[in-house]
Motif scaffolding. Structure first.
Motif, PDB file in Angstrom:
ATOM      1  N   PHE A 537       0.776  -1.312   0.402  1.00  0.00           N
ATOM      2  CA  PHE A 537       0.168  -0.164  -0.140  1.00  0.00           C
ATOM      3  C   PHE A 537       1.231   0.855   0.247  1.00  0.00           C
ATOM      4  O   PHE A 537       1.997   1.025   0.099  1.00  0.00           O
ATOM      5  N   TRP A 538      -0.050   2.570  -0.604  1.00  0.00           N
ATOM      6  CA  TRP A 538       1.307   3.805  -0.450  1.00  0.00           C
ATOM      7  C   TRP A 538       0.628   4.239   0.664  1.00  0.00           C
ATOM      8  O   TRP A 538      -0.515   4.856   0.894  1.00  0.00           O
ATOM      9  N   PRO A 539       1.683   4.720   1.944  1.00  0.00           N
ATOM     10  CA  PRO A 539       1.270   4.781   2.702  1.00  0.00           C
ATOM     11  C   PRO A 539       1.170   6.826   2.834  1.00  0.00           C
ATOM     12  O   PRO A 539       0.970   7.244   4.159  1.00  0.00           O
ATOM     13  N   SER A 540       2.206   7.179   1.667  1.00  0.00           N
ATOM     14  CA  SER A 540       1.497   8.967   2.000  1.00  0.00           C
ATOM     15  C   SER A 540       1.543   9.450   0.897  1.00  0.00           C
ATOM     16  O   SER A 540       2.977   8.931  -0.313  1.00  0.00           O
ATOM     17  N   ASP A 541       0.732  10.729   0.077  1.00  0.00           N
ATOM     18  CA  ASP A 541       1.766  11.259  -0.414  1.00  0.00           C
ATOM     19  C   ASP A 541       2.745  11.887  -0.143  1.00  0.00           C
ATOM     20  O   ASP A 541       3.448  13.251  -1.197  1.00  0.00           O
ATOM     21  N   ASN A 542       3.191  12.434   0.520  1.00  0.00           N
ATOM     22  CA  ASN A 542       4.621  12.969   1.393  1.00  0.00           C
ATOM     23  C   ASN A 542       5.544  11.906   0.921  1.00  0.00           C
ATOM     24  O   ASN A 542       6.196  10.838   1.996  1.00  0.00           O
ATOM     25  N   THR A 543       6.376  12.690  -0.031  1.00  0.00           N
ATOM     26  CA  THR A 543       7.485  11.213  -0.100  1.00  0.00           C
ATOM     27  C   THR A 543       8.518  12.435   0.150  1.00  0.00           C
ATOM     28  O   THR A 543      10.034  11.402  -0.220  1.00  0.00           O
ATOM     29  N   ASP A 544       8.897  13.099   1.113  1.00  0.00           N
ATOM     30  CA  ASP A 544       9.913  13.858   1.196  1.00  0.00           C
ATOM     31  C   ASP A 544      10.251  12.583   2.538  1.00  0.00           C
ATOM     32  O   ASP A 544       9.695  12.277   3.126  1.00  0.00           O
ATOM     33  N   PRO A 545      11.981  12.393   2.181  1.00  0.00           N
ATOM     34  CA  PRO A 545      12.343  11.333   3.045  1.00  0.00           C
ATOM     35  C   PRO A 545      12.735  11.747   4.357  1.00  0.00           C
ATOM     36  O   PRO A 545      12.331  10.847   5.590  1.00  0.00           O
ATOM     37  N   MET A 546      12.281  12.945   5.142  1.00  0.00           N
ATOM     38  CA  MET A 546      12.632  13.149   6.318  1.00  0.00           C
ATOM     39  C   MET A 546      11.102  13.265   7.004  1.00  0.00           C
ATOM     40  O   MET A 546      11.201  12.497   8.069  1.00  0.00           O
ATOM     41  N   GLY A 556       4.517   1.098  10.107  1.00  0.00           N
ATOM     42  CA  GLY A 556       5.737  -0.907  10.174  1.00  0.00           C
ATOM     43  C   GLY A 556       5.541  -1.152  12.064  1.00  0.00           C
ATOM     44  O   GLY A 556       6.014  -2.500  11.942  1.00  0.00           O
ATOM     45  N   HIS A 557       4.302  -0.614  12.374  1.00  0.00           N
ATOM     46  CA  HIS A 557       4.633  -1.101  13.589  1.00  0.00           C
ATOM     47  C   HIS A 557       3.814  -1.998  13.597  1.00  0.00           C
ATOM     48  O   HIS A 557       3.672  -3.242  14.142  1.00  0.00           O
ATOM     49  N   PHE A 558       2.493  -2.371  12.828  1.00  0.00           N
ATOM     50  CA  PHE A 558       1.614  -3.437  11.964  1.00  0.00           C
ATOM     51  C   PHE A 558       1.883  -4.146  11.006  1.00  0.00           C
ATOM     52  O   PHE A 558       1.788  -5.440  10.694  1.00  0.00           O
ATOM     53  N   PHE A 559       2.500  -3.216  10.095  1.00  0.00           N
ATOM     54  CA  PHE A 559       2.852  -3.406   8.965  1.00  0.00           C
ATOM     55  C   PHE A 559       4.256  -3.511   8.110  1.00  0.00           C
ATOM     56  O   PHE A 559       4.681  -3.422   8.488  1.00  0.00           O
ATOM     57  N   PRO A 560       4.628  -5.226   7.906  1.00  0.00           N
ATOM     58  CA  PRO A 560       6.098  -5.514   7.351  1.00  0.00           C
ATOM     59  C   PRO A 560       5.854  -4.986   6.039  1.00  0.00           C
ATOM     60  O   PRO A 560       5.431  -3.954   5.529  1.00  0.00           O
ATOM     61  N   PRO A 561       7.660  -4.638   6.062  1.00  0.00           N
ATOM     62  CA  PRO A 561       7.711  -3.392   4.828  1.00  0.00           C
ATOM     63  C   PRO A 561       8.001  -3.524   3.319  1.00  0.00           C
ATOM     64  O   PRO A 561       7.933  -2.876   2.839  1.00  0.00           O
ATOM     65  N   GLY A 562       8.000  -4.789   3.425  1.00  0.00           N
ATOM     66  CA  GLY A 562       7.027  -5.073   2.412  1.00  0.00           C
ATOM     67  C   GLY A 562       6.067  -4.544   1.470  1.00  0.00           C
ATOM     68  O   GLY A 562       6.007  -4.596   0.164  1.00  0.00           O
ATOM     69  N   ALA A 563       5.248  -4.483   2.661  1.00  0.00           N
ATOM     70  CA  ALA A 563       3.610  -3.963   2.537  1.00  0.00           C
ATOM     71  C   ALA A 563       3.527  -2.460   2.256  1.00  0.00           C
ATOM     72  O   ALA A 563       2.622  -1.754   1.266  1.00  0.00           O
ATOM     73  N   VAL A 564       5.086  -2.142   3.015  1.00  0.00           N
ATOM     74  CA  VAL A 564       4.656  -0.469   3.062  1.00  0.00           C
ATOM     75  C   VAL A 564       5.888  -0.044   1.751  1.00  0.00           C
ATOM     76  O   VAL A 564       7.031   0.491   1.744  1.00  0.00           O
ATOM     77  N   ALA A 583      14.875   5.483   1.196  1.00  0.00           N
ATOM     78  CA  ALA A 583      13.469   4.462   0.233  1.00  0.00           C
ATOM     79  C   ALA A 583      14.393   2.931   0.249  1.00  0.00           C
ATOM     80  O   ALA A 583      12.844   1.719   0.355  1.00  0.00           O
ATOM     81  N   LEU A 584      15.161   2.713   1.191  1.00  0.00           N
ATOM     82  CA  LEU A 584      15.047   1.184   0.423  1.00  0.00           C
ATOM     83  C   LEU A 584      14.722   0.153   2.100  1.00  0.00           C
ATOM     84  O   LEU A 584      14.493  -0.247   1.846  1.00  0.00           O
ATOM     85  N   THR A 585      14.067   1.094   3.023  1.00  0.00           N
ATOM     86  CA  THR A 585      13.865   0.628   4.010  1.00  0.00           C
ATOM     87  C   THR A 585      12.450  -0.209   3.972  1.00  0.00           C
ATOM     88  O   THR A 585      11.698  -0.786   4.935  1.00  0.00           O
ATOM     89  N   GLY A 586      11.835  -0.208   2.702  1.00  0.00           N
ATOM     90  CA  GLY A 586       9.943  -0.430   2.636  1.00  0.00           C
ATOM     91  C   GLY A 586      10.436  -1.269   1.302  1.00  0.00           C
ATOM     92  O   GLY A 586      10.666  -1.958   0.856  1.00  0.00           O
ATOM     93  N   ALA A 587       9.465  -1.117   0.059  1.00  0.00           N
ATOM     94  CA  ALA A 587       9.006  -1.142  -0.988  1.00  0.00           C
ATOM     95  C   ALA A 587       9.570  -0.359  -1.851  1.00  0.00           C
ATOM     96  O   ALA A 587       8.618   0.062  -2.129  1.00  0.00           O
ATOM     97  N   LEU A 588      10.888  -0.509  -2.420  1.00  0.00           N
ATOM     98  CA  LEU A 588      11.280   0.628  -3.230  1.00  0.00           C
ATOM     99  C   LEU A 588      10.235   0.697  -4.379  1.00  0.00           C
ATOM    100  O   LEU A 588      10.200   0.191  -5.532  1.00  0.00           O
ATOM    101  N   GLY A 589      10.693   1.707  -5.198  1.00  0.00           N
ATOM    102  CA  GLY A 589      10.051   2.798  -5.944  1.00  0.00           C
ATOM    103  C   GLY A 589      11.095   4.494  -6.481  1.00  0.00           C
ATOM    104  O   GLY A 589      11.783   4.411  -5.745  1.00  0.00           O
TER     105      GLY A 589
END
Ligand code: GLA
Length: 728
Positions: A537-546, A556-564, A583-589
């Motif tokens: 799933f797409w967790p936010s339109d806010n993609t500012d890495p900070m 990540g408290h509930f969903f595995p990183p591959g889902a985020v 970006a490397l810590t989730g489903a990268l794109g």
């Protein structure tokens, strides 16, 4: 595709025969004890002398529990119904066909069936002694993951409909000196902020009344700690997550005895349900996870469970996407899209995802005011259609995906011109818009058929499409349906969800090879029932890495990183290495017109993708995640991921603010103390030399975990990625 359970297709099941083992059945003479157990946790229930079902315990499995009370206080009833002696917030409230507003639930029977070595299903039947009205409490215990799934089935054989005003999925009780509740609150662009509080006497409600895109202000999930604030790696923590994309309610009542009851389920607000005879109302599932290894242990339980049971194809690697939303918004044509494929190929992405704006002819979707609902390819922008694009992508060895939003319509569309009665709205009230769009009323069978057609007409003629992003960009503000009868208007938000799950299932089952992203203007829809049909799933339109550090941390408290999903973009204008490392810590794109990056930036992104593909993806998507330093607590955040055999791990460190000197060492967790690991800094900029003292050294897991590694970071938006590989 493995679908976890059948509840999604059987919300209202017609049952032909009512089991009449009710009125005459006497209360059981001896107390019945029912144990629902996982490897390390136990939920224990028992019957009192009054025949009601009580909760004795939920927590760590213990050898000895005190004897159950023969006359327990009513406050301890496990699934209390309203109207006959229970004086607190009830789990169930019904008005029977004859107008009686009370319900009594007595234990009738129970059975436990082993599904396999890991899963057991327990069903406990409770019946009203005076009415042919039964409630079955259902549990699915997942042993290894310490997860208990709970849902409730309500059915009756009264002469007319029974009105349900409350229908919790679960309402367990807890006894402790204090109760600490953590929620993920937020809004569009600042999703999933963690907030913890100590519950005071009274009722604390966390809810959504938004109906659709219902999780915009909070996903339906929380943590409970019973002995002070939840700690990261120690102490007992319970996590709850409701599998429901619609309005939900969690009501936490600390009562006069200082007992806590957590009532969890569909939001009863404005949702009274007329349940016809011989039909079953099945509540959505509530997932409880338990751990005595703190929030970290709890999250790892949720992650392991989700990968195996809680999301679609949990073991399948998530592809690296290049999406064009932030690259072009609505402004593109065929040549532009094909040119973006070249960028995707140059970076090494697996797939190109064509976002919003590709459809509508009479009302071309050139902005968000028009065209939604008209799912025909815009022939001006894309004269050769979708298959041509899929073929062009294939020529460059990348896959092709597409954006849809099948539940929505712009008033400026052919669909709305033809079917103005298909939208959710209130009669006699002026239409209220959000993003200039309206929600199609999925309770209407023609609308359900239309939504299926959108999927079929997009995917069937274009077999080159291998990915779908399913969006949902507004919530309900005027919950009325021109399809439902006057006395069933309050069914709208519930029936909508059941129909939605049916359409989602249609896509997942008919197109099993097409992978799918759940999106709702960010994470307005993030729940484990929807995730049955989606890979990420797409967790936010806010993609500012900070900001993403916090957003990904929360989910990540509930969903595995591959889902985020975590995309490299230009938002926030942060250094490219920092952007990539987050970006490397989730489903990268990626979401960027690649040609707008400098050659050096492009090389960094390409190297990041190659690293992800070759060395990190399995660790991030399938490994155990340890949150090491919280961004909420200091000027640095850190987390690591460890392979199931503990032979490999990767550590990420982010400097969030300026510090006069480097902060102390970061201590990885989850390594094998007895193994010796080669330590390497990775994802270094081209030609840069590592400043990490341990770079290329071999160090024992024990000393890495006790001494840590010293990140050479001092300035905001610096970051470090370190790999640990066991020397054989
Ligand atoms: C939502 C999504 C974005 C994008 C747009 C398209 O805002 O979150 O990623 O798809 O819709 O309109």
């Amino acid at each position: 595709m493995k679908i976890r359970h059948t509840f999604l297709s059987l919300c209202l099941v017609l049952t032909t025969e009512f089991d009449s083992a009710h009125a005459s059945e006497p209360a059981p003479a001896a107390p019945v004890t029912i144990t629902i157990a996982t490897a390390r946790s136990t939920l224990e229930l028992y019957t009192g002398a009054d025949g009601r079902l009580y909760q004795r315990y939920y927590g760590a499995t213990r050898a000895h529990l005190s004897a159950p009370k023969a006359k327990p206080a009513r406050e301890g009833e496990f699934h209390p119904p309203a109207g006959n002696g229970f004086i607190l917030e009830p789990a169930l409230q019904a008005t029977h066909a004859d107008g009686n507003t009370s319900t009594e639930l007595r234990y009738a029977s129970h059975e436990t069936t082993a599904v396999d070595a890991n899963i057991a299903v327990t069903r406990i039947k409770l019946q009203d002694p005076e009415y042919p009205f039964a409630v079955t409490l259902c549990f699915r215990a997942y042993r290894a993951e310490d997860v208990i799934e709970q849902w409730v089935e309500i059915r009756h054989d009264e002469p007319k409909a029974v009105r349900l005003d409350r229908f919790a999925s679960a309402a367990p009780v807890f006894q402790a000196d204090s109760y600490w509740l953590t929620q993920l609150q937020g809004d569009f662009m600042r999703e999933a902020e963690l907030q913890e509080e100590c519950l005071a006497p009274g009722i604390k409600v966390l809810d959504s009344k938004l109906g659709v895109r219902a999780h915009q202000m909070r996903p339906p999930a929380f943590l409970l700690s019973l002995a002070g604030p939840a700690r990261e790696e120690s102490g007992e923590v319970i996590g709850g997550s409701l599998g429901w994309a619609g309005s939900f309610q969690f009501a936490f009542e600390v009562d006069h005895r200082r007992q806590l009851r957590a009532l969890c389920g569909i939001n009863p607000f404005g949702s009274a349900y007329q349940l016809d005879p011989a039909r079953t109302f099945r509540t959505p599932p509530m997932f409880w996870a338990w751990s005595d290894a703190g929030k970290g242990g709890l999250s790892r339980n949720f992650h392991r469970w989700a990968r195996q049971y809680g999301m679609r194809d949990g073991a399948k690697p998530r592809p690296v996407l290049l999406n064009n939303w932030e690259a072009t918004y609505f402004k593109f044509d065929e040549a532009k899209i094909v040119s973006l494929f070249d960028g995707a190929k140059e970076l090494g992405a697996d797939l190109f995802l064509l976002d919003d704006g590709w459809f509508g002819n009479k009302h071309p979707r050139d902005d968000d005011h028009r065209g939604l609902g008209d799912w025909q390819v815009n022939t001006k922008k894309l004269p050769h259609g979708l298959s041509y694009l899929a073929d062009e992508a294939k020529k460059r060895s990348i896959g092709f995906g597409i954006w849809i939003e099948p539940e929505m319509v712009n008033p400026l569309s052919e669909l709305f011109e033809q079917h103005p009665d298909w939208v959710i709205r209130q009669p006699k009230r002026e239409l209220q818009f959000h993003r200039d769009q309206l929600i199609l009323d999925l309770t209407r069978p023609e609308v359900q058929a239309f939504a299926r057609r959108v999927i079929d007409d997009t995917l069937a003629p274009n077999p080159g499409i291998s990915y779908v992003k399913w969006d949902c960009n507004r919530y309900v503000m005027q919950p009325g349906s021109s399809y439902l009868p006057a006395d069933r208007q309050t069914h709208l938000l519930i029936d909508y969800q059941w129909a939605l799950y049916d359409v989602m299932r249609h896509m997942a089952e008919k197109y099993p090879k097409v992978m799918a992203m759940l999106c709702s203007g960010g994470a307005g829809r993030a729940d484990f029932s929807s995730m049955q049909f989606f890979h990420s799933f797409w967790p936010s339109d806010n993609t500012d890495p900070m900001q993403r550090i916090y957003i990904q941390w929360g989910f990540g408290h509930f969903f595995p990183p591959g889902a985020v999903i975590a995309h490299i973009t230009d938002k926030g204008h942060r250094p490219i290495k920092f952007t990539c490392d987050v970006a490397l810590t989730g489903a990268l794109g990626v979401d960027r017109d690649v040609s707008r990056w400098t050659p050096a930036e492009r090389a960094t992104v390409a190297a990041t993708i190659a690293l992800y593909h070759n060395r990190i993806r399995d660790l991030v998507q399938q490994g155990d995640q340890y949150r090491l330093e919280s961004p909420y607590e200091g000027k640095r955040a850190a987390l690591d991921y460890v392979s199931p055999d503990r032979a490999r791990a990767v550590l990420f460190v982010y400097q969030l603010g300026e510090t006069a000197a480097t902060l102390g060492p970061v201590k990885p967790r989850g390594l094998d103390p007895a193994q010796r690991y080669r330590v390497r800094e990775i994802n270094l900029p081209a030609k840069a030399k590592s400043r990490l003292a341990l770079h290329d050294q071999v160090v024992s897991g024990a000393s890495l975990m006790s001494e840590g590694v010293q990140p050479p970071l001092r300035h905001a938006v610096e970051s470090l990625v370190v790999e640990f590989v066991a020397e054989r």
